[in-house]
Design a protein around this motif. Structure first.
Motif, PDB file in Angstrom:
ATOM      1  N   THR A 273       0.806  -1.232   0.000  1.00  0.00           N
ATOM      2  CA  THR A 273       0.000   0.000   0.000  1.00  0.00           C
ATOM      3  C   THR A 273       0.834   1.275   0.000  1.00  0.00           C
ATOM      4  OG1 THR A 273      -0.132   0.088   2.429  1.00  0.00           O
ATOM      5  CG2 THR A 273      -1.826  -1.194   1.266  1.00  0.00           C
ATOM      6  N   LEU A 274       2.160   1.162  -0.014  1.00  0.00           N
ATOM      7  CA  LEU A 274       3.002   2.360   0.063  1.00  0.00           C
ATOM      8  C   LEU A 274       3.757   2.549  -1.251  1.00  0.00           C
ATOM      9  CD1 LEU A 274       4.075   1.967   3.778  1.00  0.00           C
ATOM     10  CD2 LEU A 274       2.338   3.483   2.830  1.00  0.00           C
ATOM     11  N   LEU A 275       5.036   2.246  -1.322  1.00  0.00           N
ATOM     12  CA  LEU A 275       5.778   2.501  -2.556  1.00  0.00           C
ATOM     13  C   LEU A 275       5.234   1.716  -3.745  1.00  0.00           C
ATOM     14  CD1 LEU A 275       9.441   2.722  -1.193  1.00  0.00           C
ATOM     15  CD2 LEU A 275       8.172   4.526  -2.389  1.00  0.00           C
ATOM     16  N   LEU A 276       4.601   0.575  -3.502  1.00  0.00           N
ATOM     17  CA  LEU A 276       4.041  -0.232  -4.594  1.00  0.00           C
ATOM     18  C   LEU A 276       2.556   0.049  -4.824  1.00  0.00           C
ATOM     19  CD1 LEU A 276       5.791  -3.628  -3.775  1.00  0.00           C
ATOM     20  CD2 LEU A 276       6.490  -1.898  -5.434  1.00  0.00           C
ATOM     21  N   ARG A 277       2.030   1.074  -4.211  1.00  0.00           N
ATOM     22  CA  ARG A 277       0.598   1.361  -4.210  1.00  0.00           C
ATOM     23  C   ARG A 277       0.018   1.500  -5.623  1.00  0.00           C
ATOM     24  NH1 ARG A 277      -2.371   3.378   0.038  1.00  0.00           N
ATOM     25  NH2 ARG A 277      -4.383   4.322  -0.466  1.00  0.00           N
ATOM     26  N   TYR A 278       0.722   2.180  -6.498  1.00  0.00           N
ATOM     27  CA  TYR A 278       0.191   2.470  -7.836  1.00  0.00           C
ATOM     28  C   TYR A 278       0.959   1.752  -8.941  1.00  0.00           C
ATOM     29  CZ  TYR A 278      -1.859   6.295  -5.115  1.00  0.00           C
ATOM     30  OH  TYR A 278      -2.527   7.033  -4.166  1.00  0.00           O
ATOM     31  N   ILE A 279       1.721   0.719  -8.570  1.00  0.00           N
ATOM     32  CA  ILE A 279       2.521   0.000  -9.562  1.00  0.00           C
ATOM     33  C   ILE A 279       1.688  -1.105 -10.198  1.00  0.00           C
ATOM     34  CG2 ILE A 279       4.592  -1.394  -9.910  1.00  0.00           C
ATOM     35  CD1 ILE A 279       5.074   1.575  -9.282  1.00  0.00           C
ATOM     36  N   ASP A 280       1.701  -1.143 -11.517  1.00  0.00           N
ATOM     37  CA  ASP A 280       0.854  -2.096 -12.242  1.00  0.00           C
ATOM     38  C   ASP A 280       1.657  -3.206 -12.918  1.00  0.00           C
ATOM     39  OD1 ASP A 280       2.100  -0.643 -14.183  1.00  0.00           O
ATOM     40  OD2 ASP A 280       0.283   0.027 -15.214  1.00  0.00           O
ATOM     41  N   ARG A 281       2.867  -3.435 -12.456  1.00  0.00           N
ATOM     42  CA  ARG A 281       3.662  -4.529 -13.007  1.00  0.00           C
ATOM     43  C   ARG A 281       4.445  -5.189 -11.880  1.00  0.00           C
ATOM     44  NH1 ARG A 281       9.090  -2.130 -15.230  1.00  0.00           N
ATOM     45  NH2 ARG A 281       9.088  -0.028 -14.355  1.00  0.00           N
ATOM     46  N   SER A 282       4.930  -6.390 -12.154  1.00  0.00           N
ATOM     47  CA  SER A 282       5.641  -7.147 -11.135  1.00  0.00           C
ATOM     48  C   SER A 282       7.044  -6.585 -10.941  1.00  0.00           C
ATOM     49  CB  SER A 282       5.713  -8.620 -11.530  1.00  0.00           C
ATOM     50  OG  SER A 282       6.448  -9.358 -10.582  1.00  0.00           O
ATOM     51  N   ILE A 283       7.364  -6.261  -9.703  1.00  0.00           N
ATOM     52  CA  ILE A 283       8.689  -5.761  -9.349  1.00  0.00           C
ATOM     53  C   ILE A 283       9.172  -6.532  -8.127  1.00  0.00           C
ATOM     54  CG2 ILE A 283       9.961  -3.791  -8.403  1.00  0.00           C
ATOM     55  CD1 ILE A 283       8.253  -1.961 -10.078  1.00  0.00           C
TER      56      ILE A 283
ATOM     57  N   CYS B  22       3.806   8.249  -0.552  1.00  0.00           N
ATOM     58  CA  CYS B  22       4.725   7.142  -0.830  1.00  0.00           C
ATOM     59  C   CYS B  22       4.411   6.498  -2.179  1.00  0.00           C
ATOM     60  CB  CYS B  22       4.633   6.088   0.272  1.00  0.00           C
ATOM     61  SG  CYS B  22       5.407   6.549   1.838  1.00  0.00           S
ATOM     62  N   GLY B  23       3.123   6.288  -2.422  1.00  0.00           N
ATOM     63  CA  GLY B  23       2.717   5.673  -3.676  1.00  0.00           C
ATOM     64  C   GLY B  23       3.097   6.512  -4.878  1.00  0.00           C
ATOM     65  N   SER B  24       2.969   7.822  -4.760  1.00  0.00           N
ATOM     66  CA  SER B  24       3.315   8.716  -5.871  1.00  0.00           C
ATOM     67  C   SER B  24       4.813   8.684  -6.157  1.00  0.00           C
ATOM     68  CB  SER B  24       2.867  10.141  -5.552  1.00  0.00           C
ATOM     69  OG  SER B  24       1.455  10.206  -5.446  1.00  0.00           O
ATOM     70  N   VAL B  25       5.623   8.630  -5.084  1.00  0.00           N
ATOM     71  CA  VAL B  25       7.080   8.533  -5.267  1.00  0.00           C
ATOM     72  C   VAL B  25       7.419   7.204  -5.941  1.00  0.00           C
ATOM     73  CG1 VAL B  25       9.298   8.374  -4.091  1.00  0.00           C
ATOM     74  CG2 VAL B  25       7.614  10.055  -3.344  1.00  0.00           C
ATOM     75  N   GLY B  26       6.799   6.131  -5.465  1.00  0.00           N
ATOM     76  CA  GLY B  26       7.038   4.826  -6.058  1.00  0.00           C
ATOM     77  C   GLY B  26       6.638   4.776  -7.527  1.00  0.00           C
ATOM     78  N   GLU B  27       5.491   5.368  -7.841  1.00  0.00           N
ATOM     79  CA  GLU B  27       5.033   5.388  -9.234  1.00  0.00           C
ATOM     80  C   GLU B  27       6.000   6.166 -10.109  1.00  0.00           C
ATOM     81  OE1 GLU B  27       0.796   6.194 -11.469  1.00  0.00           O
ATOM     82  OE2 GLU B  27       1.455   7.630  -9.950  1.00  0.00           O
TER      83      GLU B  27
END
Length: 206
Positions: A137-147, A194-199
């Protein structure tokens, strides 16, 4: 976790040893079946992957505030200090709070991934646990691929953080985001930041 793995590496502890849990905290989803003991591996695993506070407190009890803080200093972490157990609100009220810095977390992850803290086997154990972090729910919040992410999240009211090493192809990227003073806990301001930075960073094509 790294200190405990180092003790195992040096033959002072064993990941298979059974450790008494005592009375679990009421928020534990792992030790809610009246478990009396758990292996050191299980405690380390759930301490990191789901931020289980009971596991964390048992680890603190086993290795001690002095032992843990001495280890932090021995690897160059001058500001990271453990002063209280999890959910110890009396300690908080008396001004005892745990502290770290983004810089020291970066140096810790770099030393771990460069093999400076543990041998290959125990470094692999640490990476395995970090890679199975369940909070997306934080750095990976808005990521749409496997990392592949080797990271640890955490938070209190008005405070959240997420930091670790994120693998994209053969590239390793350290990201650490620490927020404090969010105006509205329910609005998820810290999580969204956090999600925005991760994205922004993890959405880059390497």
């Amino acid at each position: 976790m790294i200190h405990a793995l180092r003790e195992c590496m040096n033959g002072l502890r064993s990941l298979d040893e059974q450790i008494s849990i005592g009375e679990p905290l009421t928020d534990s989803r792992i030790f809610d079946r009246f478990d009396n003991t758990a292996s050191l591996w299980k405690l380390l695993y759930f301490m990191i992957t789901v931020s289980d506070n009971t596991s964390t407190n048992v680890i603190i009890r086993e290795f001690g505030f002095d032992g843990l803080n001495e280890y932090f200093r021995s690897i160059g972490m001058k500001k990271t200090t453990l002063r209280r157990k999890m959910l110890d609100w009396d300690a908080v009220a008396n001004g005892f709070e745990n502290e770290t810095t983004n810089r020291e977390m970066f140096e810790l992850y770099r030393a771990l991934f460069c093999g400076k803290l543990l041998d290959d086997i125990h470094t692999s154990y640490a990476k395995t646990i970090l890679a199975e972090q369940q909070d997306k729910t934080l750095l990976l919040r808005y990521i749409d691929r496997s990392i592949t992410a080797y990271h640890k999240t955490g938070g209190l009211d008005n405070l959240v953080h997420d930091c670790g090493v994120f693998q994209i192809g053969n590239k390793l990227l350290y990201i650490g985001v620490f927020t404090d003073g969010a105006p509205d806990v329910e609005a998820k301001c810290g999580e969204q930041l956090c999600g925005s930075v991760g994205e922004l960073l993890l959405g880059l094509q390497f």
